[in-house]
Design a protein around this motif. Structure first.
Motif, mmCIF file in Angstrom:
data_model
loop_
_atom_site.group_PDB
_atom_site.id
_atom_site.type_symbol
_atom_site.label_atom_id
_atom_site.label_comp_id
_atom_site.label_asym_id
_atom_site.label_seq_id
_atom_site.Cartn_x
_atom_site.Cartn_y
_atom_site.Cartn_z
ATOM 1 N N THR A 114 0.814 -1.208 0.000
ATOM 2 C CA THR A 114 0.000 0.000 0.000
ATOM 3 C C THR A 114 0.851 1.263 0.000
ATOM 4 O O THR A 114 0.599 2.201 -0.732
ATOM 5 C CB THR A 114 -0.932 0.004 1.225
ATOM 6 N N SER A 115 1.872 1.287 0.866
ATOM 7 C CA SER A 115 2.682 2.491 0.957
ATOM 8 C C SER A 115 4.172 2.180 0.867
ATOM 9 O O SER A 115 5.000 3.010 1.162
ATOM 10 C CB SER A 115 2.395 3.218 2.284
ATOM 11 N N ARG A 116 4.499 0.939 0.451
ATOM 12 C CA ARG A 116 5.893 0.562 0.289
ATOM 13 C C ARG A 116 6.056 -0.068 -1.085
ATOM 14 O O ARG A 116 5.086 -0.490 -1.704
ATOM 15 C CB ARG A 116 6.303 -0.452 1.370
ATOM 16 N N PRO A 117 7.284 -0.186 -1.577
ATOM 17 C CA PRO A 117 7.496 -0.873 -2.855
ATOM 18 C C PRO A 117 6.914 -2.276 -2.822
ATOM 19 O O PRO A 117 6.903 -2.938 -1.793
ATOM 20 C CB PRO A 117 9.040 -0.906 -2.970
ATOM 21 N N SER A 118 6.431 -2.741 -3.971
ATOM 22 C CA SER A 118 5.712 -4.013 -4.009
ATOM 23 C C SER A 118 6.589 -5.184 -3.597
ATOM 24 O O SER A 118 6.086 -6.229 -3.189
ATOM 25 C CB SER A 118 5.166 -4.260 -5.420
ATOM 26 N N ASP A 146 -1.648 -1.215 4.870
ATOM 27 C CA ASP A 146 -0.913 -0.091 5.436
ATOM 28 C C ASP A 146 -1.735 1.181 5.348
ATOM 29 O O ASP A 146 -2.310 1.504 4.299
ATOM 30 C CB ASP A 146 0.380 0.154 4.654
ATOM 31 N N GLY A 147 -1.795 1.937 6.444
ATOM 32 C CA GLY A 147 -2.393 3.266 6.430
ATOM 33 C C GLY A 147 -3.840 3.312 6.013
ATOM 34 O O GLY A 147 -4.309 4.324 5.491
ATOM 35 N N TRP A 148 -4.595 2.249 6.266
ATOM 36 C CA TRP A 148 -6.000 2.218 5.840
ATOM 37 C C TRP A 148 -6.923 2.885 6.849
ATOM 38 O O TRP A 148 -7.910 3.531 6.481
ATOM 39 C CB TRP A 148 -6.448 0.766 5.636
ATOM 40 N N ALA A 149 -6.635 2.742 8.137
ATOM 41 C CA ALA A 149 -7.586 3.103 9.189
ATOM 42 C C ALA A 149 -7.466 4.563 9.626
ATOM 43 O O ALA A 149 -6.366 5.081 9.839
ATOM 44 C CB ALA A 149 -7.409 2.195 10.398
ATOM 45 N N ASP A 150 -8.622 5.202 9.783
ATOM 46 C CA ASP A 150 -8.683 6.504 10.440
ATOM 47 C C ASP A 150 -8.821 6.325 11.952
ATOM 48 O O ASP A 150 -8.420 7.197 12.722
ATOM 49 C CB ASP A 150 -9.895 7.295 9.929
ATOM 50 N N LEU A 151 -9.405 5.201 12.354
ATOM 51 C CA LEU A 151 -9.633 4.897 13.769
ATOM 52 C C LEU A 151 -9.420 3.417 14.013
ATOM 53 O O LEU A 151 -9.931 2.579 13.261
ATOM 54 C CB LEU A 151 -11.069 5.278 14.161
ATOM 55 N N GLU A 203 2.305 -2.611 14.778
ATOM 56 C CA GLU A 203 1.195 -2.977 13.889
ATOM 57 C C GLU A 203 0.119 -1.899 13.863
ATOM 58 O O GLU A 203 -0.404 -1.550 12.800
ATOM 59 C CB GLU A 203 0.598 -4.317 14.336
ATOM 60 N N LEU A 204 -0.201 -1.352 15.028
ATOM 61 C CA LEU A 204 -1.202 -0.287 15.091
ATOM 62 C C LEU A 204 -0.727 0.934 14.326
ATOM 63 O O LEU A 204 -1.505 1.584 13.609
ATOM 64 C CB LEU A 204 -1.499 0.061 16.547
ATOM 65 N N GLY A 205 0.540 1.264 14.466
ATOM 66 C CA GLY A 205 1.087 2.382 13.706
ATOM 67 C C GLY A 205 1.084 2.119 12.210
ATOM 68 O O GLY A 205 0.893 3.051 11.410
ATOM 69 N N ARG A 206 1.285 0.866 11.828
ATOM 70 C CA ARG A 206 1.291 0.513 10.411
ATOM 71 C C ARG A 206 -0.070 0.719 9.758
ATOM 72 O O ARG A 206 -0.171 1.247 8.653
ATOM 73 C CB ARG A 206 1.739 -0.950 10.232
ATOM 74 N N ILE A 207 -1.138 0.280 10.421
ATOM 75 C CA ILE A 207 -2.450 0.296 9.768
ATOM 76 C C ILE A 207 -3.160 1.646 9.886
ATOM 77 O O ILE A 207 -4.111 1.910 9.144
ATOM 78 C CB ILE A 207 -3.354 -0.832 10.302
ATOM 79 N N LEU A 208 -2.708 2.508 10.802
ATOM 80 C CA LEU A 208 -3.337 3.815 10.968
ATOM 81 C C LEU A 208 -2.756 4.841 9.995
ATOM 82 O O LEU A 208 -1.551 4.859 9.732
ATOM 83 C CB LEU A 208 -3.145 4.333 12.389
ATOM 84 N N LYS A 209 -3.616 5.706 9.515
ATOM 85 C CA LYS A 209 -3.152 6.843 8.730
ATOM 86 C C LYS A 209 -2.444 7.848 9.643
ATOM 87 O O LYS A 209 -2.758 7.927 10.837
ATOM 88 C CB LYS A 209 -4.345 7.548 8.073
#
Length: 297
Positions: free
Chosen positions: A11-15, A133-138, A157-163
């Protein structure tokens, strides 16, 4: 040896970027206590105060629609309160529910209904989720983060999935033992069975805020407590006490003795405040604690 497997995120890193994600075991007491028979848990546990949900909504300072992840959803008690709350019902676009217990997921699937089809549930843990990666607002963790076995990897992990700028909300309901003697007596009777498990009241979950992972991803936490009595009967008090993970694994004869003692405590009712004595309804003092952490921009 700690088990691990490589997962690729693009999502936010090279494939081609891959790294090791560790699969942490679920605590034995949580695994045994919540493996099956979770209908009692769902029936006995309280919902969440509307003011606490409003507090979380105010913390998410973005314009809807909002992407939500809830980890450790259990049987869906918080999720149902979330879906029913007027400030949330139309504010989110999707809620990805994560729960490691198959028994809990089964009850969740039967009890959580969203007519708009915005809620899904998947297997996962605090340290490993199937979220981009970076999908969640909350990200919400209700009545569960104290079970986390590795706060550093969970914070990563929480930091990874949060915007960036997204919100992590930790929320717990807990009986207010300081508000009435009978509540303290109930807690004293059951806490002897905790077997060293990492219960919320012990505060070990606060270790998360001291990890390099948390401090690298998040701003300092902000805490708020909401106090309000709930309505209860003797049956509700006894069932709620016996729905604790460490209680559900006791032998039947021991559970029967505990139930008998709890009924006696409630009937004595030292410090009890009646709502409707003829119907056996009284106040059950409760607190709801909310911790808000904002992901750094």
């Amino acid at each position: 040896m700690t088990p691990w497997r490589a997962i690729c995120y693009s999502t936010s890193r090279p494939s081609h970027y891959c790294y090791r994600r560790y699969t942490m075991p679920v605590h034995d007491i949580a695994k045994s206590g919540y493996g099956t028979g979770n209908e009692l848990y769902d029936r006995a546990r309280p919902s969440y105060q509307p003011l606490a949900l409003s507090h979380i909504r105010k913390a998410v300072k973005i314009t809807p629609p909002i992407n939500v992840v809830e980890i450790g959803v259990g049987t869906g008690i918080f999720t149902r309160a979330f879906l029913a709350h007027p400030e949330w019902v139309s504010a989110f676009t999707e809620l990805k529910a994560i729960e490691p217990s198959a028994g809990m997921r089964d009850v969740f699937s039967k009890t959580v209904v969203d007519d708009r089809g915005r809620v899904s549930i998947s297997d996962g843990t605090f340290e490993q989720t199937p979220v981009e990666d970076g999908w969640a607002d909350l990200v919400v963790i209700a009545q569960a983060f104290h079970w986390c076995p590795d706060f550093s990897r969970a914070s990563e992990e929480l930091g990874r999935i949060l915007k960036p700028g997204g919100v992590l909300a930790l929320i717990w309901n807990l009986e207010d033992r300081d508000a009435a003697k009978w509540v303290a007596q109930v807690r004293d009777r059951i806490e002897q069975y905790e077997q060293g498990s990492p219960q919320y009241r012990l505060g070990k979950w606060r270790q998360a805020f001291n990890t390099d992972s948390y401090q690298g991803f998040f701003e300092p936490p902000q805490e708020q407590t909401f106090s309000a009595p709930l309505e209860a009967t003797a049956d509700i008090v006894v069932d709620r006490a016996c729905s604790k993970s460490y209680m559900t694994i006791l032998p039947e004869d021991e559970i029967a003795k505990v139930r008998q003692d709890l009924v006696a405590i409630v009937n004595r009712g030292e410090g009890k405040t009646w709502i409707n004595e003829s119907e056996g309804i009284f106040e059950y003092p409760y607190k709801t604690d909310v911790v808000i952490s904002r992901r750094k921009v």
